[in-house]
Write an enzyme that holds these catalytic residues in place. Structure first.
Site, PDB file in Angstrom:
ATOM      1  N   GLU A 193     -10.854  -7.954 -54.704  1.00 58.76           N
ATOM      2  CA  GLU A 193     -11.305  -8.922 -53.696  1.00 58.76           C
ATOM      3  C   GLU A 193     -12.072  -9.980 -54.461  1.00 58.76           C
ATOM      4  O   GLU A 193     -13.272  -9.870 -54.659  1.00 58.76           O
ATOM      5  CB  GLU A 193     -12.173  -8.217 -52.652  1.00 58.76           C
ATOM      6  N   GLU A 202     -13.076 -18.432 -56.948  1.00 57.40           N
ATOM      7  CA  GLU A 202     -13.871 -17.482 -57.726  1.00 57.40           C
ATOM      8  C   GLU A 202     -13.149 -17.028 -58.991  1.00 57.40           C
ATOM      9  O   GLU A 202     -13.530 -16.031 -59.606  1.00 57.40           O
ATOM     10  CB  GLU A 202     -14.231 -16.268 -56.874  1.00 57.40           C
TER      11      GLU A 202
END
Length: 744
Positions: A193, A202
């Site tokens: 994740e 990210e």
């Protein structure tokens, strides 16, 4: 994503009131390390452990203040800012990761393979424990943030999964594979994740590329296996207020807005705007705010395994579409979905409710029909320049991404040259101004109120002093007939203000002063100041009352101000409203358990971190977070700004009876700025419509209000309950402390 970054593109704040912290690690030296000028250094003598001495910018007084913090203060801050709560309260996310793991592990078993899992960015260890529960033979869980890695280790032990989970406190790109190393063998199942609002922000691209090349078997399965980015071209004057500055207009004699008071430099008009994504809860954006020009279009597809298609670091796609309406293409709405298993049976969508695949076919739908999440939102991207179109015409949407971000443009036909470069602010305004500030500068309600106040007081002999950052009302004051205007600007905003002064041809009437006016001598001014004006706004203001800095600035310039000068605003009132937040309470709520796994160790870690590093009140744009009024607005404190700053604390306390049954889980806080003593000259940063009991509150969309979340929900039954409140303003350091209790 398990934690919020120090600075967020949506909120532009950290959970503490200051915007940066400089930490100085100090030991218990026999002599003060810094010198006698810091009286607090003597406190260090009583500490045997290493401590942290932090310098914090106080947004109200404008001073840097030093505080001694516990040794692990840096870690506590990062833990406290984590988005753990809303992410792990996201039941759909948890369930679909669980189902994706269950199906993938079953697929590997059918192949006759052992199951060796790699969990990248394990956070709490939840996904690793899910893998064990689904039958994995071994799990390698990596987590680079050491406090969280230790928490996950304890959590894994408590949930009886330690015999199958090996936790490594490293980044996945630092893992070594081989006997006796971080991973005994390559994994044949990856669960990760590593996503944010932009999906790839990210570092998902590099994470998956590295895992494919070094950490996974050639036939490894992935959870999730794919990701798709969707974009929808829209016209929206409302959304553009957060991006493109419009000329400031004043009402003409007949009441219509026709007369341009402050013109916009061409460099600002033609600037493509801020490059940073504008992440929003699109499900809270009223449909009347925008006109769809296109349908939702799939613009990027990521195969996280990299086998069907490489995971590109840079990519451009061209998607043709037919326009659905005439208008102006000026913004692109974006969201994404994840395919959690290999067969595409388990899908997780982040679409807003009006485009969500689970509810899009319902005749009536709302934001309550889909899961709430704040860790993954939707986004708005502003096109470099508006593009005029007619209905039912063919256009091409250009979508670009690098390793971390997305951007878009429109092409009419193949002969048109279209810039594919990432937009960059060229005018400077978007660099020094947040989205919130740009919205304020475009807000007709604010503009009308401030001009109304200035018109009441400006005369041909007025000498004005405007206090604030990027205060275009200084130019408005000059245009309204003031003799001269002095405007305070810091180094970052000075250049932008100079360009506005030049374009509006008021060089001979507007003079820029430094933000610190304490050293300005009266001889440097044409005459003593007769009007002191502040909107008020400062780039350091995170909570509404932080703009009390204008009071401290005025106090530092008393030697420049004439006796009897007018101060605008003249007073401020802080208000509170007991509310039931529909979802926002989850950011502080303990988990207890997730999908059958105990989470009390993690709850305790977060609770302790919040207690040590977080303020009780934090800023939030409440228009994005529905809240029902469970009482009437309560006046918490009123401060007279026309006087000098007092030496002693200003406080107020009391109680009110709560009239509405139901659940109360927080207080919403805001301020009213009383520009003059006339009620019509009051400007509120809170509700923009009358507050009705048990109805959702309509908030000012260009201000972040304060939220005070109760530790426990209070259920108001047939018994009479009272809200007890206490508010203390400390003039010496500008802090405001709030205490609330609800009792029978």
């Amino acid at each position: 994503m398990w934690y919020r970054p120090l600075f967020s593109s949506k909120l532009c704040y950290c959970r503490k009131y200051y915007t940066w912290t400089n930490a100085l690690r100090l030991h218990s030296y026999s002599k003060p390390l810094i010198g006698n000028s810091f009286s607090r250094s003597a406190l260090l003598l009583s500490f045997k452990k290493m401590s942290v001495f932090t310098s914090q910018l106080n947004p109200i007084t404008g001073k840097m203040e030093w505080e001694l913090q516990p040794e692990n203060y840096d870690f506590q801050q990062e833990v406290a800012r984590s988005a753990y709560a809303d992410m792990l309260h996201d039941k759909e996310r948890n369930d679909k990761y669980y189902e994706g793991l269950r199906k993938s592990i079953a697929d590997l078993r059918r192949r006759g393979q052992e199951v060796h899992v790699l969990d990248i960015g394990t956070g709490t260890g939840l996904l690793s424990m899910m893998a064990v529960a689904c039958g994995a033979d071994s799990v390698t869980a990596c987590e680079a943030f050491y406090p969280m890695a230790e928490c996950a280790r304890k959590q894994i032990i408590k949930n009886c999964c330690a015999d199958k989970v090996r936790l490594v406190a490293k980044r996945s790109t630092e893992l070594e594979v081989g006997p006796g190393r971080d991973m005994e063998r390559k994994a044949n199942l990856l669960v990760a994740e590593v996503f944010d609002t932009e999906l790839i922000g990210e570092g998902a691209v590099e994470t998956y590329r590295h895992a494919r090349d070094f950490l996974l078997t050639e036939d490894a399965l992935l959870v999730p296996s794919e990701g798709t980015v969707y974009a929808q071209v829209v016209e929206s004057k409302m959304l553009q207020r957060w991006n493109r500055l419009q000329p400031m207009k004043k009402s003409s004699v007949d009441g219509t807005d026709k007369d341009v008071l402050v013109s916009i430099p061409r460099s600002v008009e033609e600037c493509p705007g801020a490059a940073a994504v504008h992440d929003l809860q699109l499900s809270q954006v009223p449909l009347k705010w925008f006109t769809p020009i296109s349908k939702p279009l799939p613009v990027f597809w990521f195969d996280w395994s990299g086998r069907k298609r490489d995971i590109y670091c840079d990519e451009t796609t061209r998607i043709k579409f037919q326009t659905q309406a005439s208008g102006v293409c000026d913004a692109v709405l974006m969201w994404w979905d994840l395919r959690m298993d290999q067969d595409g049976e388990v899908m997780l969508s982040c679409a807003p409710y009006w485009a969500h695949p689970d509810v899009v076919d319902r005749p009536k739908r709302s934001s309550e029909d889909i899961p709430w999440r704040d860790h993954w939102m939707q986004a708005v991207y502003y096109l470099p320049q508006p593009y005029n179109v007619e209905e039912d015409k063919s256009l091409t949407l250009l979508s670009m991404h690098d390793e971390y971000s997305l951007w878009f443009n429109i092409q009419g036909d193949l002969s048109e040259e279209v810039c594919e470069d990432r937009p960059v602010c060229e005018c400077g305004l978007h660099i020094v101004s947040s989205r919130t500030r740009l919205g304020q500068l475009n807000d007709p309600r604010r503009i009308k109120k401030y001009i109304q106040v200035l018109e009441k007081h400006i005369t041909p002999g007025s000498i004005c002093l405007t206090l604030g950052d990027s205060c275009l009302m200084a130019i408005a004051a000059a245009k309204l007939g003031a003799r001269h205007v002095y405007v305070t600007e810091g180094p970052s905003t000075k250049k932008v203000m100079q360009e506005f002064i030049r374009v509006n041809n008021v060089q001979n009437k507007v003079t820029i002063l430094p933000a610190d006016i304490s050293d300005i001598s009266p001889e440097q001014l044409m005459a003593p100041v007769s009007i002191v004006f502040s909107e008020p706004f400062f780039t350091t203001s995170l909570l509404p009352w932080h703009s009390l800095y204008c009071w401290y600035m005025r106090n530092s310039g008393l030697h420049l101000i004439a006796d009897g000068a007018v101060s605008l605003p003249c007073a401020v009132t802080i208000w509170g409203l007991p509310v039931q937040f529909r979802d926002l309470w989850k950011i502080r709520a303990p988990l207890h358990q997730c999908n059958g796994f105990k989470m009390d160790i993690f709850d305790n870690l977060i609770a302790k971190a919040c207690e040590e590093a977080d303020d009780k009140v934090e800023p939030q744009p409440l228009w994005e977070y529905p809240a029902k009024a469970k009482g009437h607005p309560v006046e918490l404190l009123k401060i007279d700004l026309s006087t000098s700053i007092p030496d002693n604390p200003v406080s107020s306390s009391g109680s009110v009876t709560l009239p509405e049954a139901g659940i109360i889980n927080g207080l919403a806080l805001w301020v009213d700025w009383h520009m003059t003593k006339d009620l019509e000259d009051t400007f509120s940063t809170g509700p923009v419509e009358p507050v009705l009991l048990n109805q959702n509150v309509s908030w000012d969309v260009y201000t972040r209000q304060g939220i005070y979340l109760l530790k426990q929900h209070v259920n108001i039954s047939d018994q009479e309950h009272k809200l007890f409140y206490s508010t203390i303003f400390q003039p010496n350091d500008g802090t405001i402390k709030f205490e609330f209790q609800i009792k029978v």
